[in-house]
Scaffold this active site. Structure first.
Site, short mmCIF file in Angstrom:
data_model
loop_
_atom_site.label_atom_id
_atom_site.label_comp_id
_atom_site.label_asym_id
_atom_site.label_seq_id
_atom_site.Cartn_x
_atom_site.Cartn_y
_atom_site.Cartn_z
N HIS A 178 0.83 -1.20 0.00
CA HIS A 178 0.00 0.00 0.00
C HIS A 178 0.87 1.26 0.00
O HIS A 178 0.47 2.29 -0.55
CB HIS A 178 -0.90 0.03 1.24
CG HIS A 178 -1.97 -1.02 1.24
ND1 HIS A 178 -1.72 -2.32 1.63
CD2 HIS A 178 -3.28 -0.97 0.90
CE1 HIS A 178 -2.84 -3.02 1.53
NE2 HIS A 178 -3.79 -2.23 1.09
N ASP A 249 -4.62 -5.67 -7.75
CA ASP A 249 -4.89 -5.10 -6.43
C ASP A 249 -5.18 -3.62 -6.67
O ASP A 249 -5.03 -3.10 -7.79
CB ASP A 249 -3.68 -5.31 -5.51
CG ASP A 249 -4.05 -5.30 -4.03
OD1 ASP A 249 -5.16 -4.84 -3.70
OD2 ASP A 249 -3.23 -5.74 -3.21
#
Length: 484
Positions: A178, A249
């Site tokens: 992330h 993702d």
């Protein structure tokens, strides 16, 4: 050729405005003809109302997705929550895992969600990994493979699309994709351990795979798996024989963009073999860049046609409403029972104080844009069990140190460790409940009586009370109503 159908924008629930804060995203997405949406949070009835609207208004069948690794109750209040995958893996009963997949799928479909971003097929090979941990079924590839296959079978029986993630394996990283682009410097032979659960998922009929924003020099040193044709077309499609959907993702993650634009990275992902782009922030910019890439030849039309064909076929398989219930007492009771069974007494004899109880809450889940699970279920379950909570009571320590996106670290912080040491120095026999992976017990050696609960969500808070009091059936109504 509607390239907008390659996108799945996000819709998030807000406690004050519900889903209306994303009304512009909804309207623009439907106008553009996106392939679907990913939902985060919400009251179950409101979720069903929203998905009914989306399915009704769309000109083509939609893929409505959600991260439901821990049951539909992980996101949707009123549905049934489940323990983390690591708890199921530790119990090592494939029938339980299969039922977990079926229950998750059945409730998701009842709410209008037809694509579940689970199971996690990563192997928990690196204790310092800040993002996988208890999300994985365990640290042994063969065990993870068995449970991935069981979950996929259950999900299929429940009627939803499954998605194994994060291909080809996020379990060895020491970085969170992330916030950075991690690399895994394992050999091709070593990576066979990471691939084993994905092979098992494919053999069990998994519908889709989600890519990892991680670099694997042994497979392709040029970039992360999401942007790698050798990994997606070579390894996944040709060598492993996977013919289903491949979704990125979230493209807002630094591991994919690494400071660049999501539009440019999206073109790379599609060219590499991804079929769907998850969580774009600027739909119009991504669509414009993809269209330009098709027109100037950077993206072959056959590649986009192939992706759109897979999207349409998958959406058709799960089109139409499903008449089913969510949050049934029987399902909640079963979920609580397996949560209680998964708890581990790591040290001593964890127990409740004889009289009044004082909860010493040690919060170690700060960081990132989203708040941690509320800590309401633990005191609520104690009160429901007849325990008096008072400031002058004997202490019981509730230590919350979960694996969370954007948190940026695994383990228990020095500050949280010191807080536990200070409490146990004054109260040596105090019970400490570790709402995290049991291996973190080593970080709090002064806790003589230690119970580990895998994660900090409501069902695990409630399970800890049920374990301590022996009341496994009287608190079924609490779990799933207090997480979000």
């Amino acid at each position: 050729m509607n390239v907008a159908r390659l996108l799945l924008p996000a819709i998030r629930w807000d406690a004050e405005s519900g889903f209306e804060g994303y009304r512009e995203t909804i309207e623009r997405g439907l106008e553009l003809g996106v392939g679907g949406f990913i939902l985060f949070g919400g009251e179950a009835n409101a979720v069903r109302a929203l998905t009914d609207e989306l399915h009704r208004r769309s000109l083509h069948p939609l893929l409505i997705a959600s991260d439901l690794e821990r049951g539909a109750g992980q996101q949707f209040r009123g549905a049934t929550p489940l323990p983390p995958a690591a708890a199921l893996g530790w119990l090592d009963d494939q029938a339980l895992t299969e039922r977990a997949g079926e229950l998750t799928a059945r409730e998701a479909r009842a709410l209008g969600v037809n694509w579940i971003y689970a199971p996690v097929a990563d192997v928990d090979l690196e204790p310092e990994n800040p993002i996988i941990g208890v999300r994985a079924f365990g640290s042994r590839p063969e065990g993870v493979a068995r449970h991935v296959a069981a979950w996929v079978r259950g999900c299929a029986r429940g009627g939803a699309l499954s998605c194994a993630k994060h291909f080809p394996g996020h379990g060895r990283t020491v970085g969170d994709s992330h916030i950075e682009r991690p690399a895994v410097h394992a050999s091709r032979e070593e990576l066979e351990e990471d691939l084993e659960p994905f092979r098992a998922g494919i053999a069990a009929g998994v519908d889709s795979l989600m890519t990892a924003h991680v670099v694997y020099p042994a497979l392709d040193g040029a970039g992360p798996a999401t942007l790698s044709a050798p990994i997606l077309e070579g390894l996944l499609r040709r060598e492993m024989g996977f013919g289903g959907l491949v979704v990125t993702d979230a493209i807002i993650m630094e591991g994919m963009t690494e400071g660049g634009s999501e539009a440019a990275a999206s073109v790379q992902a599609l060219a590499a073999g991804c079929d769907l782009l998850l969580y774009p922030q600027d739909n119009d910019a991504v669509i414009a860049e993809v269209q330009a890439a098709v027109e100037d030849g950077r993206l072959p039309r056959e590649r986009i046609a192939e992706a759109l064909g897979r999207i349409a076929a998958a959406a058709e398989r799960v089109a139409g409403p499903v008449d089913a219930e969510w949050g049934a007492d029987e399902d909640r009771r079963w979920a609580l029972e397996i949560a209680v069974k998964s708890l581990r007494a790591c040290r001593g004899e964890p127990r409740l104080p004889a009289g009044r109880v004082r909860i010493e809450e040690v919060e170690d889940d700060g960081g990132g844009p989203w708040p941690p699970y509320p800590r309401l279920a633990f005191p609520a379950a104690l009160r429901a069990a007849g325990v008096e909570i008072a400031d002058d009571g004997e202490p019981i320590v509730a230590l919350y140190s979960d694996i969370r996106a954007w948190k940026g670290r695994p383990g228990i912080s020095a500050a949280a460790q010191e807080r536990v040491r200070a409490i146990t120095a004054q109260h040596p026999d105090a019970t400490v409940i570790l709402f995290s992976h049991p291996r973190l017990a080593a970080d709090i050696p002064t806790a003589k009586n230690l119970l580990a609960g895998w994660g900090g969500e409501a069902i695990m808070q409630e399970a800890a009370v049920a374990w301590l009091t022996g009341r496994h059936g009287g608190m079924v109504g609490l779990a799933g109503g207090l997480d979000r």
